[in-house]
Scaffold this motif. Structure first.
Motif, PDB file in Angstrom:
ATOM      1  N   LEU A   1      -1.408 -18.373   3.492  1.00 57.47           N
ATOM      2  CA  LEU A   1      -1.713 -16.944   3.434  1.00 57.47           C
ATOM      3  C   LEU A   1      -0.848 -16.188   2.434  1.00 57.47           C
ATOM      4  O   LEU A   1      -1.348 -15.289   1.747  1.00 57.47           O
ATOM      5  N   ILE A   2       0.433 -16.524   2.339  1.00 56.38           N
ATOM      6  CA  ILE A   2       1.313 -15.744   1.466  1.00 56.38           C
ATOM      7  C   ILE A   2       0.859 -15.778   0.009  1.00 56.38           C
ATOM      8  O   ILE A   2       0.666 -14.719  -0.611  1.00 56.38           O
ATOM      9  N   PRO A   3       0.649 -16.956  -0.611  1.00 54.36           N
ATOM     10  CA  PRO A   3       0.176 -16.945  -2.004  1.00 54.36           C
ATOM     11  C   PRO A   3      -1.212 -16.335  -2.149  1.00 54.36           C
ATOM     12  O   PRO A   3      -1.495 -15.659  -3.149  1.00 54.36           O
ATOM     13  N   THR A   4      -2.079 -16.567  -1.142  1.00 58.82           N
ATOM     14  CA  THR A   4      -3.432 -16.002  -1.223  1.00 58.82           C
ATOM     15  C   THR A   4      -3.389 -14.483  -1.200  1.00 58.82           C
ATOM     16  O   THR A   4      -4.068 -13.807  -1.991  1.00 58.82           O
ATOM     17  N   LEU A   5      -2.578 -13.919  -0.309  1.00 62.60           N
ATOM     18  CA  LEU A   5      -2.509 -12.466  -0.191  1.00 62.60           C
ATOM     19  C   LEU A   5      -1.796 -11.832  -1.372  1.00 62.60           C
ATOM     20  O   LEU A   5      -2.137 -10.710  -1.778  1.00 62.60           O
ATOM     21  N   LEU A   6      -0.822 -12.525  -1.947  1.00 63.70           N
ATOM     22  CA  LEU A   6      -0.169 -12.001  -3.148  1.00 63.70           C
ATOM     23  C   LEU A   6      -1.159 -11.929  -4.311  1.00 63.70           C
ATOM     24  O   LEU A   6      -1.197 -10.936  -5.053  1.00 63.70           O
ATOM     25  N   CYS A   7      -1.959 -12.980  -4.472  1.00 58.30           N
ATOM     26  CA  CYS A   7      -2.983 -12.981  -5.524  1.00 58.30           C
ATOM     27  C   CYS A   7      -4.030 -11.897  -5.263  1.00 58.30           C
ATOM     28  O   CYS A   7      -4.485 -11.222  -6.192  1.00 58.30           O
ATOM     29  N   THR A   8      -4.390 -11.729  -3.997  1.00 50.71           N
ATOM     30  CA  THR A   8      -5.359 -10.698  -3.633  1.00 50.71           C
ATOM     31  C   THR A   8      -4.828  -9.314  -3.972  1.00 50.71           C
ATOM     32  O   THR A   8      -5.546  -8.478  -4.534  1.00 50.71           O
ATOM     33  N   ALA A   9      -3.567  -9.063  -3.634  1.00 51.96           N
ATOM     34  CA  ALA A   9      -2.960  -7.767  -3.937  1.00 51.96           C
ATOM     35  C   ALA A   9      -2.940  -7.512  -5.438  1.00 51.96           C
ATOM     36  O   ALA A   9      -3.214  -6.398  -5.903  1.00 51.96           O
ATOM     37  N   PHE A  10      -2.611  -8.555  -6.213  1.00 51.50           N
ATOM     38  CA  PHE A  10      -2.594  -8.408  -7.671  1.00 51.50           C
ATOM     39  C   PHE A  10      -3.983  -8.070  -8.196  1.00 51.50           C
ATOM     40  O   PHE A  10      -4.135  -7.190  -9.051  1.00 51.50           O
ATOM     41  N   LEU A  11      -5.008  -8.775  -7.702  1.00 52.18           N
ATOM     42  CA  LEU A  11      -6.368  -8.530  -8.171  1.00 52.18           C
ATOM     43  C   LEU A  11      -6.791  -7.081  -7.908  1.00 52.18           C
ATOM     44  O   LEU A  11      -7.319  -6.397  -8.796  1.00 52.18           O
ATOM     45  N   ILE A  12      -6.570  -6.616  -6.685  1.00 57.66           N
ATOM     46  CA  ILE A  12      -7.003  -5.268  -6.326  1.00 57.66           C
ATOM     47  C   ILE A  12      -6.188  -4.222  -7.085  1.00 57.66           C
ATOM     48  O   ILE A  12      -6.755  -3.255  -7.626  1.00 57.66           O
ATOM     49  N   ALA A  13      -4.873  -4.409  -7.130  1.00 55.33           N
ATOM     50  CA  ALA A  13      -4.027  -3.447  -7.833  1.00 55.33           C
ATOM     51  C   ALA A  13      -4.343  -3.416  -9.327  1.00 55.33           C
ATOM     52  O   ALA A  13      -4.387  -2.348  -9.944  1.00 55.33           O
TER      53      ALA A  13
ATOM     54  N   SER B   1      -0.126  -6.690  10.592  1.00 58.21           N
ATOM     55  CA  SER B   1      -0.008  -7.257   9.245  1.00 58.21           C
ATOM     56  C   SER B   1      -1.031  -6.650   8.300  1.00 58.21           C
ATOM     57  O   SER B   1      -0.737  -6.430   7.120  1.00 58.21           O
ATOM     58  N   THR B   2      -2.221  -6.374   8.802  1.00 59.96           N
ATOM     59  CA  THR B   2      -3.262  -5.767   7.966  1.00 59.96           C
ATOM     60  C   THR B   2      -2.839  -4.390   7.488  1.00 59.96           C
ATOM     61  O   THR B   2      -2.985  -4.046   6.302  1.00 59.96           O
ATOM     62  N   LEU B   3      -2.278  -3.584   8.384  1.00 61.89           N
ATOM     63  CA  LEU B   3      -1.832  -2.238   8.011  1.00 61.89           C
ATOM     64  C   LEU B   3      -0.683  -2.301   7.006  1.00 61.89           C
ATOM     65  O   LEU B   3      -0.665  -1.554   6.019  1.00 61.89           O
ATOM     66  N   LEU B   4       0.268  -3.192   7.251  1.00 58.15           N
ATOM     67  CA  LEU B   4       1.385  -3.339   6.324  1.00 58.15           C
ATOM     68  C   LEU B   4       0.909  -3.836   4.962  1.00 58.15           C
ATOM     69  O   LEU B   4       1.401  -3.396   3.913  1.00 58.15           O
ATOM     70  N   TYR B   5      -0.053  -4.721   4.989  1.00 55.10           N
ATOM     71  CA  TYR B   5      -0.573  -5.275   3.736  1.00 55.10           C
ATOM     72  C   TYR B   5      -1.294  -4.203   2.922  1.00 55.10           C
ATOM     73  O   TYR B   5      -1.128  -4.120   1.699  1.00 55.10           O
ATOM     74  N   LEU B   6      -2.083  -3.372   3.576  1.00 59.14           N
ATOM     75  CA  LEU B   6      -2.782  -2.294   2.876  1.00 59.14           C
ATOM     76  C   LEU B   6      -1.779  -1.325   2.252  1.00 59.14           C
ATOM     77  O   LEU B   6      -1.996  -0.836   1.135  1.00 59.14           O
ATOM     78  N   ALA B   7      -0.682  -1.056   2.964  1.00 57.71           N
ATOM     79  CA  ALA B   7       0.366  -0.199   2.404  1.00 57.71           C
ATOM     80  C   ALA B   7       0.997  -0.851   1.177  1.00 57.71           C
ATOM     81  O   ALA B   7       1.271  -0.180   0.172  1.00 57.71           O
ATOM     82  N   PHE B   8       1.209  -2.164   1.251  1.00 56.04           N
ATOM     83  CA  PHE B   8       1.771  -2.896   0.112  1.00 56.04           C
ATOM     84  C   PHE B   8       0.841  -2.827  -1.097  1.00 56.04           C
ATOM     85  O   PHE B   8       1.298  -2.610  -2.229  1.00 56.04           O
TER      86      PHE B   8
END
Length: 219
Positions: free
Chosen positions: A109-121, A193-200
């Protein structure tokens, strides 16, 4: 007879997002197809000298960089498929020594979510800054180009490339949410985790916008 002490605590009621991501695997397949389309028809095409969507001429070496980016994008698309397969949660029997071992979900999950955050940002910040550029509110430096039509590049980014990043990020995020629930993540932890992730993601997007506007790379 009083059976109150024998009652099993009821499971929290899932909201619509949780119900959707708990059973939906199609975002993984859609995301894989979305990645392959971009890799082949944008990155590989342009690295081979294709001119559609190229508002100028890149410097030497950037064509190879585009090809490498296409390979990485294809790999990321295939990873999404892996996330909805059982062997992404338990090591398959054909793997010696560690067969049958449960895979810790954070490793995936960690690498997947980091890549996801980069894509969206990347996508949202690109849309915001290209709109500001076209409106004449800011200027942006575009390294890597020998010849460049800035307005044409901004339009391609605003209408084609940056929306691709946002959509790809959404597919990846939905797939990661499916994986988390399929890996039996506690629903209370999933929600926090979802709320924290959206804030990130929001903070990362804000940083990208400011970095582009104020050109942090020159600091």
């Amino acid at each position: 007879m009083n059976n109150q002490n024998n009652k099993v605590p009821s499971m929290p009621r899932l909201n619509s997002f949780e119900r959707f991501t708990k059973v939906s695997v199609w975002p993984a397949y859609a995301g894989c197809l979305w990645a392959l389309i971009y890799a082949v028809f944008v990155r590989f095409y342009q690295s081979a000298g294709g001119q559609i969507g190229m508002p100028g001429q890149l410097k030497e070496g950037f064509y190879m960089a585009s090809y490498i980016a296409g390979v990485i994008i294809m790999f990321c698309g295939l990873v999404l498929i892996a996330l909805v397969k059982p062997w992404s949660r338990v090591v398959p029997d054909w793997v010696p020594l560690i067969r049958g071992k449960k895979i810790q979900r954070l490793i995936i999950l960690i690498p997947t979510l980091l890549c996801t955050a980069f894509l969206i940002a990347h996508g949202i910040s690109g849309i915001i800054t290209k709109a500001l550029l076209l409106g004449g509110f800011i200027t942006i430096d575009f390294p890597g180009w020998l010849v460049l039509d800035v307005r044409s590049l901004a339009l391609w980014d605003l209408l084609i490339y940056e929306p691709w990043f946002v959509i790809m990020g959404i597919f990846a995020g939905l797939t990661a949410a499916y994986y988390a629930q399929a890996s039996n993540a506690p629903i209370s932890r999933f929600r926090r985790s979802t709320l924290l992730y959206l804030a990130f993601v929001f903070l990362l997007t804000t940083f990208f916008v400011l970095a582009i506007i104020y050109d942090f790379g020159k600091i």
